[in-house]
Design a protein around this motif. Structure first.
Motif, PDB file in Angstrom:
ATOM      1  N   TYR A 121      -4.396 -15.263   3.665  1.00 44.43           N
ATOM      2  CA  TYR A 121      -3.560 -14.268   4.713  1.00 44.43           C
ATOM      3  C   TYR A 121      -4.314 -14.073   6.173  1.00 44.43           C
ATOM      4  CZ  TYR A 121      -0.828 -10.491   6.204  1.00 44.43           C
ATOM      5  OH  TYR A 121       0.131  -9.415   6.715  1.00 44.43           O
ATOM      6  N   GLN A 122      -3.629 -14.588   7.024  1.00 45.48           N
ATOM      7  CA  GLN A 122      -4.341 -14.511   8.451  1.00 45.48           C
ATOM      8  C   GLN A 122      -4.214 -13.358   9.208  1.00 45.48           C
ATOM      9  OE1 GLN A 122      -5.076 -17.970   9.606  1.00 45.48           O
ATOM     10  NE2 GLN A 122      -5.195 -17.709   7.398  1.00 45.48           N
ATOM     11  N   GLY A 123      -3.488 -11.925   8.470  1.00 47.43           N
ATOM     12  CA  GLY A 123      -3.822 -10.719   9.157  1.00 47.43           C
ATOM     13  C   GLY A 123      -2.452 -10.289   9.954  1.00 47.43           C
ATOM     14  N   HIS A 124      -1.249 -10.863   9.716  1.00 46.04           N
ATOM     15  CA  HIS A 124      -0.204 -10.514  10.354  1.00 46.04           C
ATOM     16  C   HIS A 124       0.029  -8.912  10.704  1.00 46.04           C
ATOM     17  CE1 HIS A 124       4.342  -9.590  10.619  1.00 46.04           C
ATOM     18  NE2 HIS A 124       4.276 -10.607  11.427  1.00 46.04           N
ATOM     19  N   CYS A 125      -0.226  -8.088   9.461  1.00 45.23           N
ATOM     20  CA  CYS A 125       0.253  -6.619   9.467  1.00 45.23           C
ATOM     21  C   CYS A 125      -1.074  -5.835  10.260  1.00 45.23           C
ATOM     22  CB  CYS A 125       0.424  -6.187   8.415  1.00 45.23           C
ATOM     23  SG  CYS A 125       2.432  -6.892   7.982  1.00 45.23           S
ATOM     24  N   LYS A 126      -2.374  -6.573  10.187  1.00 44.80           N
ATOM     25  CA  LYS A 126      -3.453  -5.768  10.726  1.00 44.80           C
ATOM     26  C   LYS A 126      -3.682  -4.871  11.487  1.00 44.80           C
ATOM     27  CE  LYS A 126      -8.464  -7.010  11.001  1.00 44.80           C
ATOM     28  NZ  LYS A 126      -9.381  -7.863  11.183  1.00 44.80           N
ATOM     29  N   GLU A 127      -2.861  -5.163  12.674  1.00 46.20           N
ATOM     30  CA  GLU A 127      -2.769  -4.467  13.855  1.00 46.20           C
ATOM     31  C   GLU A 127      -1.659  -3.222  14.044  1.00 46.20           C
ATOM     32  OE1 GLU A 127      -5.654  -4.353  15.168  1.00 46.20           O
ATOM     33  OE2 GLU A 127      -6.528  -5.920  14.579  1.00 46.20           O
ATOM     34  N   LEU A 128      -0.802  -3.501  13.029  1.00 49.28           N
ATOM     35  CA  LEU A 128       0.518  -2.853  13.239  1.00 49.28           C
ATOM     36  C   LEU A 128       0.596  -1.257  12.700  1.00 49.28           C
ATOM     37  CD1 LEU A 128       2.886  -5.456  11.647  1.00 49.28           C
ATOM     38  CD2 LEU A 128       2.287  -5.068  13.792  1.00 49.28           C
ATOM     39  N   GLY A 129      -0.723  -1.032  12.199  1.00 54.89           N
ATOM     40  CA  GLY A 129      -0.829   0.593  11.921  1.00 54.89           C
ATOM     41  C   GLY A 129       0.372   1.110  10.913  1.00 54.89           C
ATOM     42  N   LEU A 130       0.778   0.317   9.992  1.00 55.88           N
ATOM     43  CA  LEU A 130       1.858   0.642   9.128  1.00 55.88           C
ATOM     44  C   LEU A 130       1.091   1.563   8.170  1.00 55.88           C
ATOM     45  CD1 LEU A 130       2.953  -2.983   7.929  1.00 55.88           C
ATOM     46  CD2 LEU A 130       4.408  -1.144   9.448  1.00 55.88           C
ATOM     47  N   PRO A 131       2.129   2.846   7.629  1.00 57.60           N
ATOM     48  CA  PRO A 131       1.640   3.669   6.863  1.00 57.60           C
ATOM     49  C   PRO A 131       1.518   3.181   5.394  1.00 57.60           C
ATOM     50  CG  PRO A 131       4.143   3.793   7.105  1.00 57.60           C
ATOM     51  CD  PRO A 131       3.684   2.804   7.859  1.00 57.60           C
ATOM     52  N   PHE A 132       0.429   3.904   4.665  1.00 56.61           N
ATOM     53  CA  PHE A 132       0.204   3.549   3.241  1.00 56.61           C
ATOM     54  C   PHE A 132       1.318   3.865   2.487  1.00 56.61           C
ATOM     55  CE2 PHE A 132      -4.157   3.279   5.113  1.00 56.61           C
ATOM     56  CZ  PHE A 132      -4.361   2.144   4.835  1.00 56.61           C
ATOM     57  N   ALA A 133       2.464   3.294   2.485  1.00 57.57           N
ATOM     58  CA  ALA A 133       3.592   3.935   1.605  1.00 57.57           C
ATOM     59  C   ALA A 133       3.824   3.049   0.302  1.00 57.57           C
ATOM     60  CB  ALA A 133       5.046   3.547   2.739  1.00 57.57           C
ATOM     61  N   LYS A 134       4.810   3.494  -0.280  1.00 58.27           N
ATOM     62  CA  LYS A 134       4.848   2.980  -1.621  1.00 58.27           C
ATOM     63  C   LYS A 134       5.250   1.479  -1.570  1.00 58.27           C
ATOM     64  CE  LYS A 134       6.224   5.407  -5.823  1.00 58.27           C
ATOM     65  NZ  LYS A 134       6.926   6.593  -6.443  1.00 58.27           N
TER      66      LYS A 134
END
Ligand code: GLU
Ligand code: ZN
Length: 290
Positions: A121-134
């Motif tokens: 996994y190359q880190g697509h979401c790493k900088e997106l700051g998505l919430p720790f959601a369900k």
């Protein structure tokens, strides 16, 4: 042996019945336990709740007892949720994890895979700051470093976990703890100082070492990766491929001693099968550990 980590463990997943490959693995665990002075823990690895079955859990204990194995401690991952939440929180506080909403399809389309077919996994979401959601997975910020360790059987090994798996998942999108996270958390908190397992899991080691360190473990466990029994076509035995189960062989009338002797012969410890008690089998493997 570090007295804080007196255990080794046999850690089957209850996603099918145990087969000959598990017998060999258990023999290595018990042989290494005797040789290096560890106690044996049985850990039922039911982190994958979508595939674990109660019948398989019961069968693990029954089959091991039928073969003659005994163990000093037992645990089951489905009882360890509090532990996983608590340790995940340590990683969150250290800013070492992030949430990921990539679908399975997108993940496979946009990332390379390693030689075991696993996603890097190359880190697509790493900088997106998505919430720790369900419905979000949780991934580890894997450092780009060489990890060195000495496998008791294979000798010195070096691996960069960033190259092997990238930012691997600790929890999946349906809220299940992953094998990688659960096993490191459990080995840490269940006093496991020696990990004995099949060579097919060798490429999990570097990521498990850095994850253990991130959780606050001072020294990683020792590792011993053993060869696998292969079927006549050279493929490894797997529950998913309906390799003949211990239970199936027992129902067909085979004795535990006959089965143990056949496994020892298949693994190359005997020139031909003979009747062996579990203790004799363990001694045989112990004397031929390396
Ligand atoms: N539960 C894993 C398996 O059955 C073994 C995990 C391990 O030994 O680290 O393949
Ligand atoms: Zn993502």
């Amino acid at each position: 042996m570090n007295p804080d980590y007196p255990f080794t463990r046999f850690a089957p997943s209850p996603t099918g019945y145990l087969h000959r490959g598990h017998i060999l693995s258990a023999l290595y665990v018990y042989a290494a336990a005797e040789k290096f002075g560890y106690r044996v823990r049985l850990r039922i690895e039911d982190h994958d709740q979508s595939r674990a079955r109660k019948a398989y859990i019961d069968a693990i204990r029954e089959d091991l007892e039928w073969l003659g194995f005994t163990w000093e401690a037992e645990s089951i991952q489905s009882s360890n949720t509090e532990r996983y939440e608590r340790l995940l929180e340590i990683l969150r506080k250290k800013n070492l994890i992030y949430a990921c909403d990539c679908s399975r399809k997108f993940t496979f389309e946009t990332n390379p895979t390693n030689e075991d077919g696993e996603i890097i996994y190359q880190g697509h979401c790493k900088e997106l700051g998505l919430p720790f959601a369900k419905n979000h997975a949780i991934r580890f910020k894997t450092p780009d470093i060489s990890v060195n360790w000495e496998d008791l059987r294979l000798g010195k090994l070096t691996e960069n976990p960033k190259d092997i798996c990238g930012d691997f998942a600790l929890k999946d999108r349906i809220g299940q703890w992953t094998y990688q996270f659960a096993v490191v958390a459990d080995d840490f908190e269940e006093g496991v100082g020696l990990v004995v397992r099949g060579e097919d899991l060798k490429h999990s080691t570097s990521r498990q070492i850095i994850l253990a360190q991130a959780l606050g473990r001072k020294e990683p466990p020792l590792f011993l990766h053993h060869p696998l029994i292969v079927d006549p076509t050279g493929k490894k035995l797997s529950k998913r491929e309906h390799a003949e189960s211990i239970r199936g062989e027992r129902d067909a009338g085979k004795s535990a001693e006959a089965l143990l002797g056949e496994v020892c012969a298949q693994a190359g410890f005997l020139p031909k099968p003979e009747l062996l008690s579990v203790n004799d089998s363990i001694q045989l493997v112990k004397n031929r550990l390396f």
